[in-house]
Design an enzyme around this catalytic site. Structure first.
Site, PDB file in Angstrom:
ATOM      1  N   HIS B  90      11.764  14.643   3.647  1.00 41.21           N
ATOM      2  CA  HIS B  90      12.810  15.713   3.836  1.00 41.21           C
ATOM      3  C   HIS B  90      13.947  15.300   3.933  1.00 41.21           C
ATOM      4  O   HIS B  90      15.148  15.701   3.532  1.00 41.21           O
ATOM      5  CB  HIS B  90      11.995  16.565   4.933  1.00 41.21           C
ATOM      6  CG  HIS B  90      13.297  17.469   5.546  1.00 41.21           C
ATOM      7  ND1 HIS B  90      13.638  18.713   5.067  1.00 41.21           N
ATOM      8  CD2 HIS B  90      13.533  17.376   7.087  1.00 41.21           C
ATOM      9  CE1 HIS B  90      14.505  19.307   5.730  1.00 41.21           C
ATOM     10  NE2 HIS B  90      14.504  18.588   7.016  1.00 41.21           N
ATOM     11  N   ASP B 119      42.010  16.679 -15.283  1.00 40.82           N
ATOM     12  CA  ASP B 119      40.496  16.225 -15.401  1.00 40.82           C
ATOM     13  C   ASP B 119      40.156  15.173 -14.001  1.00 40.82           C
ATOM     14  O   ASP B 119      41.224  14.879 -13.715  1.00 40.82           O
ATOM     15  CB  ASP B 119      39.672  15.996 -16.463  1.00 40.82           C
ATOM     16  CG  ASP B 119      38.045  15.936 -16.603  1.00 40.82           C
ATOM     17  OD1 ASP B 119      37.528  15.474 -15.686  1.00 40.82           O
ATOM     18  OD2 ASP B 119      37.484  16.690 -17.746  1.00 40.82           O
ATOM     19  N   TRP B 155      13.530   8.824   7.676  1.00 41.51           N
ATOM     20  CA  TRP B 155      14.685   8.501   6.624  1.00 41.51           C
ATOM     21  C   TRP B 155      15.406   7.503   7.137  1.00 41.51           C
ATOM     22  O   TRP B 155      16.140   6.721   6.360  1.00 41.51           O
ATOM     23  CB  TRP B 155      15.401   9.678   6.529  1.00 41.51           C
ATOM     24  CG  TRP B 155      16.563  10.061   7.409  1.00 41.51           C
ATOM     25  CD1 TRP B 155      16.294  10.566   8.794  1.00 41.51           C
ATOM     26  CD2 TRP B 155      17.799   9.641   7.395  1.00 41.51           C
ATOM     27  NE1 TRP B 155      17.392  10.314   9.328  1.00 41.51           N
ATOM     28  CE2 TRP B 155      18.443   9.950   8.831  1.00 41.51           C
ATOM     29  CE3 TRP B 155      18.800   8.928   6.748  1.00 41.51           C
ATOM     30  CZ2 TRP B 155      19.885   9.524   8.904  1.00 41.51           C
ATOM     31  CZ3 TRP B 155      19.951   8.869   6.849  1.00 41.51           C
ATOM     32  CH2 TRP B 155      20.593   8.961   7.991  1.00 41.51           C
ATOM     33  N   SER B 183      25.752   5.672  -7.523  1.00 42.96           N
ATOM     34  CA  SER B 183      26.096   7.202  -7.980  1.00 42.96           C
ATOM     35  C   SER B 183      27.237   7.486  -6.898  1.00 42.96           C
ATOM     36  O   SER B 183      28.333   7.993  -7.427  1.00 42.96           O
ATOM     37  CB  SER B 183      25.020   8.216  -7.723  1.00 42.96           C
ATOM     38  OG  SER B 183      25.669   9.470  -8.105  1.00 42.96           O
ATOM     39  N   SER B 184      26.975   7.246  -5.535  1.00 39.02           N
ATOM     40  CA  SER B 184      27.983   7.716  -4.524  1.00 39.02           C
ATOM     41  C   SER B 184      29.156   6.765  -4.706  1.00 39.02           C
ATOM     42  O   SER B 184      30.133   7.218  -4.555  1.00 39.02           O
ATOM     43  CB  SER B 184      27.494   7.368  -3.435  1.00 39.02           C
ATOM     44  OG  SER B 184      26.445   8.454  -2.930  1.00 39.02           O
ATOM     45  N   HIS B 267      26.105   5.581  10.546  1.00 43.29           N
ATOM     46  CA  HIS B 267      27.183   6.403  11.168  1.00 43.29           C
ATOM     47  C   HIS B 267      28.162   7.103  10.431  1.00 43.29           C
ATOM     48  O   HIS B 267      28.233   8.223  10.511  1.00 43.29           O
ATOM     49  CB  HIS B 267      27.485   6.022  12.640  1.00 43.29           C
ATOM     50  CG  HIS B 267      28.024   7.284  13.410  1.00 43.29           C
ATOM     51  ND1 HIS B 267      27.257   7.991  14.136  1.00 43.29           N
ATOM     52  CD2 HIS B 267      29.152   7.708  13.636  1.00 43.29           C
ATOM     53  CE1 HIS B 267      27.775   9.073  14.533  1.00 43.29           C
ATOM     54  NE2 HIS B 267      29.158   8.910  14.433  1.00 43.29           N
ATOM     55  N   GLU B 269      27.922   7.450   7.264  1.00 46.52           N
ATOM     56  CA  GLU B 269      27.507   8.259   6.702  1.00 46.52           C
ATOM     57  C   GLU B 269      27.327   9.832   7.148  1.00 46.52           C
ATOM     58  O   GLU B 269      27.517  10.735   6.409  1.00 46.52           O
ATOM     59  CB  GLU B 269      25.890   7.950   6.101  1.00 46.52           C
ATOM     60  CG  GLU B 269      24.943   8.871   5.643  1.00 46.52           C
ATOM     61  CD  GLU B 269      25.371   9.202   4.228  1.00 46.52           C
ATOM     62  OE1 GLU B 269      26.018   8.446   3.446  1.00 46.52           O
ATOM     63  OE2 GLU B 269      24.773  10.299   3.650  1.00 46.52           O
ATOM     64  N   TYR B 271      29.567  10.920   8.857  1.00 49.34           N
ATOM     65  CA  TYR B 271      30.820  11.674   8.704  1.00 49.34           C
ATOM     66  C   TYR B 271      31.254  12.074   7.356  1.00 49.34           C
ATOM     67  O   TYR B 271      31.994  12.829   6.804  1.00 49.34           O
ATOM     68  CB  TYR B 271      31.888  11.055   9.469  1.00 49.34           C
ATOM     69  CG  TYR B 271      31.801  10.544  10.858  1.00 49.34           C
ATOM     70  CD1 TYR B 271      31.696  11.924  11.661  1.00 49.34           C
ATOM     71  CD2 TYR B 271      31.684   9.453  11.522  1.00 49.34           C
ATOM     72  CE1 TYR B 271      31.471  12.080  12.879  1.00 49.34           C
ATOM     73  CE2 TYR B 271      31.637   9.619  12.980  1.00 49.34           C
ATOM     74  CZ  TYR B 271      31.437  10.661  13.571  1.00 49.34           C
ATOM     75  OH  TYR B 271      31.221  10.717  15.018  1.00 49.34           O
ATOM     76  N   SER B 282      38.998  24.338   6.699  1.00 49.10           N
ATOM     77  CA  SER B 282      40.623  24.377   7.025  1.00 49.10           C
ATOM     78  C   SER B 282      41.035  24.996   5.826  1.00 49.10           C
ATOM     79  O   SER B 282      42.320  25.541   5.922  1.00 49.10           O
ATOM     80  CB  SER B 282      41.262  22.945   7.012  1.00 49.10           C
ATOM     81  OG  SER B 282      40.433  22.270   8.184  1.00 49.10           O
ATOM     82  N   HIS B 316      25.290   3.709  19.309  1.00 45.92           N
ATOM     83  CA  HIS B 316      24.950   4.688  20.105  1.00 45.92           C
ATOM     84  C   HIS B 316      23.320   5.238  19.426  1.00 45.92           C
ATOM     85  O   HIS B 316      22.820   6.074  20.173  1.00 45.92           O
ATOM     86  CB  HIS B 316      25.837   5.870  20.135  1.00 45.92           C
ATOM     87  CG  HIS B 316      26.143   6.637  18.985  1.00 45.92           C
ATOM     88  ND1 HIS B 316      27.605   7.036  18.492  1.00 45.92           N
ATOM     89  CD2 HIS B 316      25.555   6.899  17.893  1.00 45.92           C
ATOM     90  CE1 HIS B 316      27.524   7.844  17.615  1.00 45.92           C
ATOM     91  NE2 HIS B 316      26.217   7.777  17.264  1.00 45.92           N
ATOM     92  N   HIS B 317      23.041   4.887  18.173  1.00 47.64           N
ATOM     93  CA  HIS B 317      21.889   5.310  17.751  1.00 47.64           C
ATOM     94  C   HIS B 317      20.624   4.211  18.275  1.00 47.64           C
ATOM     95  O   HIS B 317      19.426   4.540  17.937  1.00 47.64           O
ATOM     96  CB  HIS B 317      21.596   5.262  16.183  1.00 47.64           C
ATOM     97  CG  HIS B 317      22.711   6.195  15.550  1.00 47.64           C
ATOM     98  ND1 HIS B 317      22.573   7.499  15.279  1.00 47.64           N
ATOM     99  CD2 HIS B 317      24.051   6.260  15.137  1.00 47.64           C
ATOM    100  CE1 HIS B 317      23.497   8.240  14.840  1.00 47.64           C
ATOM    101  NE2 HIS B 317      24.442   7.343  14.651  1.00 47.64           N
ATOM    102  N   THR B 342      37.924  15.214  17.247  1.00 44.62           N
ATOM    103  CA  THR B 342      37.169  16.435  16.944  1.00 44.62           C
ATOM    104  C   THR B 342      37.445  17.866  17.432  1.00 44.62           C
ATOM    105  O   THR B 342      37.320  18.816  16.840  1.00 44.62           O
ATOM    106  CB  THR B 342      35.342  16.128  16.901  1.00 44.62           C
ATOM    107  OG1 THR B 342      35.295  14.894  16.590  1.00 44.62           O
ATOM    108  CG2 THR B 342      34.464  17.195  16.464  1.00 44.62           C
ATOM    109  N   LYS B 345      40.444  19.098  16.008  1.00 44.71           N
ATOM    110  CA  LYS B 345      40.102  19.978  14.705  1.00 44.71           C
ATOM    111  C   LYS B 345      39.610  21.674  14.910  1.00 44.71           C
ATOM    112  O   LYS B 345      40.194  22.554  14.671  1.00 44.71           O
ATOM    113  CB  LYS B 345      39.206  19.529  13.772  1.00 44.71           C
ATOM    114  CG  LYS B 345      39.461  18.148  13.124  1.00 44.71           C
ATOM    115  CD  LYS B 345      38.594  17.631  12.276  1.00 44.71           C
ATOM    116  CE  LYS B 345      39.339  16.801  11.044  1.00 44.71           C
ATOM    117  NZ  LYS B 345      40.160  17.570  10.183  1.00 44.71           N
ATOM    118  N   ARG B 464      10.272  13.203  18.691  1.00 45.09           N
ATOM    119  CA  ARG B 464      10.316  13.752  17.339  1.00 45.09           C
ATOM    120  C   ARG B 464       9.355  12.723  16.413  1.00 45.09           C
ATOM    121  O   ARG B 464       8.816  11.921  16.873  1.00 45.09           O
ATOM    122  CB  ARG B 464      11.800  13.448  16.745  1.00 45.09           C
ATOM    123  CG  ARG B 464      12.273  11.794  16.667  1.00 45.09           C
ATOM    124  CD  ARG B 464      13.735  11.615  16.415  1.00 45.09           C
ATOM    125  NE  ARG B 464      14.110  11.721  14.894  1.00 45.09           N
ATOM    126  CZ  ARG B 464      15.083  11.341  14.488  1.00 45.09           C
ATOM    127  NH1 ARG B 464      15.821  10.583  15.259  1.00 45.09           N
ATOM    128  NH2 ARG B 464      15.434  11.470  13.133  1.00 45.09           N
TER     129      ARG B 464
END
Lengths: 381, 549
Positions: B90, B119, B155, B183-184, B267, B269, B271, B282, B316-317, B342, B345, B464
């Protein structure tokens, strides 16, 4: 949503919900908030949590207040026409600076508490905590006491053929016992994958990592039973390695230590005599259910390829593999979840469980392994 | 030198377009093959978007399997082994297969049209970037049918659970991560090349829309961190197959090293999955507030600040792994600092709404839903930064609630907002307002019913990634499961909306589909023809730039 309404709602259709009525909480939590806990540190952490929570609520009220005011007051359908401003240096500096100040105000008390949590010096008692797939091992370093702590909830409750008890999934066969009013230092490591030792009431959560020894500490003021569980995904039994800490008076703690030593002595004495097949099978089944069934399954069929079958195939039915069988149970199999049980189980338990595995589920080899054989294997190493 | 090359690229791609135009009806593959070989940014954009929609339903179905098992305490439907495969798949599918490709699809469609380019700069590479994805996810999904099952280690695939103790299919999982990563990276290179080289004459960087800006910064993040992910999965591959011990303590390796490497990727990732959403909101908020975006320049700087800070907060993870005190303090302070840009924004969006002339079309509803619920996720993020409290929150449902608030009513709502916003440009027809409102309100109710109770179950002590739980968590889990099904099935309304718009039922759209909208994409007809801006459109920064005075 009160607990009672939900229970009442469920009582008609689903009996399991009725159980939630009597279910005692696993900690001092109100059921929907962090528990304040039973140590000075845990109360400080709770205070920090609530302070920051209310600051966040205040920020949300202001931000959403202005937002919803704007959404209501400046609707096009009410004839609002748009203003033309699109920047304002003073305002922009203000809303950068104000959050900075708020953050500093949060960081100061958080830093102070964290420093205390990291001070593991001058402990009264050291306990080595080892995470296994899927149980905890506790070793009292100053007192020569060590044991496993296993999930005590019967499989019938998990699979629904029996009503679930109050402490469903958070009860163990042997709890960690600690005296009140003394600083307990935990040294944490793991035997296989990463686990995490967490008891909310103690505000202690620390990872148990193979190859590392982490440190943390707690000191409980009041006697009681405090429950928690593994917090780091450690495989299929992750939900089934709970933690139970029993805080008792120092006097009761001394009595408990003595009883553990006596039990260990009695267990060692048992290894000297000849055991009958029935004795071995009875002890073996109990040991198997506690230590082996989570992986190899109660019917011995395993979950291949991760957990090999023992019934009707493999090492336990091969007459030539008896020595290998003993070695694997004693020393484990590196790179797999198979732990080295020789370190923590008694020779009697190991002899019994090997005998059981070679005779249960129709394996019927008739072979008996005596505790003395295991004892001499351990001594010759 | 560099600009010479880019000129050449422009030449090649415009002449290719010219040829394509001339040969429109007679040549070129048709049917399926047309989609396989297409180098057109709009067609590839559609492929990305449809692929991500399909993955949303695959990953969503797995979430519903999880919520079904968690509806009641006890093991009723699936076994823990399969449960762990579901949580893992998932997460992987939603992150790498749904959210990221959806943003790339939007970038493909809209970046050339917003900067006046014919293009993408590298059209063949664009085709290759997309077609890697179905291969990657085909491989990933096939692991579920292999002996020992698919990935079952979360994950975040922490070693050694994902190496020494992993199922045999893990090497296939590593392969699929590599392909998705390539790909990314290629997609990101293409986006940067397009933005730097193909802007219409006169358009400076500070004249670009915020969607283009946020994607430009995102693309740099992708190029910076995807190789780290590739490195870490390669180290896993070596540990599993070639006897190395990068993460195996018994061989002198370090399981914590895995986490440092993973989160140094992980991390930023996070963002990568939210910055383009900021860009979308925006654009949409000013459109329906009929007022220019407040603080364009500060929005750009805040985005850049968030991107830079994202490299300084990874641990922080990992507050519970036993980092030294000084390390914990550093990562606590740097994490708290992210709240500042943040916050800027969010304040800018609200200042844009203030004294506007606001209407509530479906794209606006999703954008407003984004602002409210992303803010809730942001505030729980501030709580999680406080290390002593994080010891209690870490690896509980509180964290699950937090990141789902920023990813579902955050990233996903922004993608939905974008889809409703640009659907008239893509299909020539407005999305149904009635169905769109049903979709929005049912999603809002479903998403909050699913994830808000998770704050409570997490605080009360539910870890979790567990297939079964203590009885005190039963009520909140039942609510979450009901909400999950409501949210999941509500997304079928979106499919219906999309089919209706593609089939051309509904209100026909003008070129300038929304009266308050700004930007070059609204100067081409609706639906946008296959080729737009064969010649660069005129652009006057004094009147058209979002940063004009």
């Amino acid at each position: 949503m009160s607990r009672l309404t939900w229970a009442a709602l469920g009582a008609a259709s689903q009996p399991f919900l009725a159980a939630t009525v009597q279910a005692s909480s696993i900690n001092t939590s109100s059921g929907w908030n962090m528990p304040a806990g039973v140590t000075e540190i845990s109360r400080e952490v709770f205070g920090l949590h609530m302070t920051i929570f209310w600051i966040c609520v205040a920020i949300a009220v202001v931000v959403f207040g202005v937002m919803f005011y704007s959404l209501i007051a400046y609707r096009k359908s009410k004839g609002a026409s748009a203003a033309h401003f699109h920047e304002n240096t003073a305002v922009e500096i203000l809303w950068t600076a104000v959050p900075m100040v708020i953050l500093v105000l949060m960081a100061v008390p958080a830093t102070a508490t964290l420093k205390k949590m990291y001070d593991t010096s001058q402990a009264d008692i050291d306990i080595l905590v080892t995470g296994y797939q899927w149980r905890w091992g506790y070793e009292y370093l100053e007192n020569d006491v060590e044991f496993f702590s296993n999930l005590a909830t019967p499989r019938e409750q998990i699979h629904g053929s029996q009503a679930k008890g109050d402490n469903y999934l958070v009860e163990v066969d042997e709890a960690m016992v600690v005296p009140t009013g003394q600083k307990i230092r935990l040294l944490l490591t793991a035997n296989d994958v990463i686990h995490s030792w967490w008891v909310p009431d103690l505000a202690v959560k620390k990872d148990a990592i193979p190859g590392f020894v982490n440190e943390t500490w707690f000191e409980v003021d009041e006697p009681g039973v405090y429950r928690g569980q593994c917090a780091e995904l450690c495989g299929s039994g992750h939900a089934m390695m709970p933690i139970e800490v029993r805080a008792v008076t120092p006097e009761d703690y001394a009595v408990w230590l003595d009883s553990k030593r006596d039990a260990a002595a009695a267990e060692a004495a048992g290894a000297g005599r000849e055991w009958s097949m029935d004795e071995l099978m009875e002890r073996g089944e109990a040991t198997y259910t506690t230590y082996c069934a989570a992986c190899h399954q109660p019917d011995g069929k395993g979950v291949p390829p991760a957990f090999p079958a023992l019934a009707g195939e493999g090492i336990s039915v091969d007459p030539d593999a008896l020595e290998d069988h003993k070695k694997i149970v004693l020393h484990g199999k590196s790179g797999t979840a198979m732990a080295a049980f020789g370190e923590n189980l008694s020779p009697s338990e190991i002899a019994a469980v090997i005998t059981y595995e070679r005779n249960a589920w129709g394996n019927d080899s008739g072979e008996r392994v005596q505790p003395a054989e295991i004892q001499s294997m351990l001594e010759s190493e | 030198m560099a600009s010479d090359t880019s000129q050449a690229t422009v030449q090649v791609s415009t002449s290719a377009v010219a040829q394509g135009d001339g040969a429109h009806d007679s040549h070129g593959p048709t049917g399926i093959l047309r989609w396989v070989v297409t180098t057109n940014h709009k067609e590839i954009g559609s492929l990305y978007l449809l692929f991500s929609l399909a993955m949303l339903f695959v990953g969503g179905s797995m979430a519903l399997v999880i919520r079904t098992e968690l509806f009641q305490p006890g093991l009723q439907f699936i076994q823990p082994e399969f449960f762990n495969q579901m949580t893992t798949m998932h997460g992987l599918i939603m992150v790498f297969g749904a959210i990221m490709p959806a943003f790339v699809g939007l970038a493909n469609w809209m970046i050339p049209m917003q900067i006046g380019a014919p293009d993408m700069a590298l059209p063949r590479l664009n085709n290759f970037s997309f077609w890697l994805l179905p291969v990657a996810f085909g491989i990933l999904l096939s692991t579920l049918f292999m002996e020992g099952g698919g990935p079952n280690f979360g994950w975040t695939f922490y070693a050694p659970l994902s190496t020494t103790y992993a199922p045999p299919s893990t090497s296939f999982f590593i392969m699929s991560i590599h392909l998705a990563g390539i790909s990314s990276i290629l997609g990101a290179i293409n986006i940067i090349a397009t933005i730097f080289n193909l802007r219409t004459p006169g358009m400076r960087l500070m004249d670009m829309s915020l969607f283009v800006w946020t994607w430009l910064i995102t693309a740099f993040l992708l190029i910076a961190v995807m190789p780290v992910l590739a490195g870490v999965v390669t180290m896993m591959l070596m540990d599993i197959n070639f006897g190395t011990s990068f993460f195996n303590a018994a061989g002198g390796g370090d399981p914590v090293l895995f986490q440092h490497l993973f989160w140094f990727f992980g991390h930023p990732e996070v963002y990568i999955m939210i910055l383009p959403a900021f860009g979308i909101v925006s654009l949409i908020v000013p459109t329906f507030a009929r007022k220019r975006l407040f603080g364009y320049a500060s929005m750009v700087y805040a985005t850049a600040a968030i991107a830079l800070l994202s490299f300084l907060v990874w641990a922080h993870h990992m507050f519970t792994v036993g980092i030294p005190l000084v390390g914990e303090l550093f990562f606590m302070y740097s994490t708290m600092l992210i709240a500042v840009p943040t916050g800027v924004k969010i304040f800018n969006w609200i200042a844009t709404l203030f004294r506007g002339s606001i209407s509530f079309e479906v794209p606006m509803l999703f954008a407003l839903g984004f602002i409210v619920m992303f803010t809730i996720g942001g505030l729980s993020g501030v709580m999680l930064a406080i290390v002593p409290a994080d010891f209690q929150y870490h690896d509980t449902y509180f964290v699950v609630a937090h990141f789902h608030y920023v990813l579902v009513p955050g990233a996903l709502f922004a993608i939905m907002a974008a889809a409703y916003y640009w659907m008239p440009k893509w299909t020539g027809y407005y999305a149904s307002e009635t169905l769109g409102k049903w979709h929005f309100w049912l999603s809002v109710i479903g998403v909050n019913l699913t994830f808000f109770p998770m704050h409570f179950s997490g605080l009360a002590g539910m870890p979790r990634r567990i297939p079964d739980y203590a009885l005190q968590f039963a009520d909140f889990n039942m609510l979450s499961s009901i909400g999950g099904f409501l949210f999941g099935f509500s997304q079928l309304i979106f499919v219906w909306v999309l089919i209706k718009a593609i089939r051309g039922s509904g209100e026909k759209a003008h070129a300038h589909a929304w009266e308050g909208a700004d930007g070059l994409e609204w100067t081409v007809p609706s639906p946008a023809p296959l080729h737009t801006f064969d010649t660069p459109p005129p652009f006057d920064p004094l009147t058209e730039s979002p940063s004009r005075h």
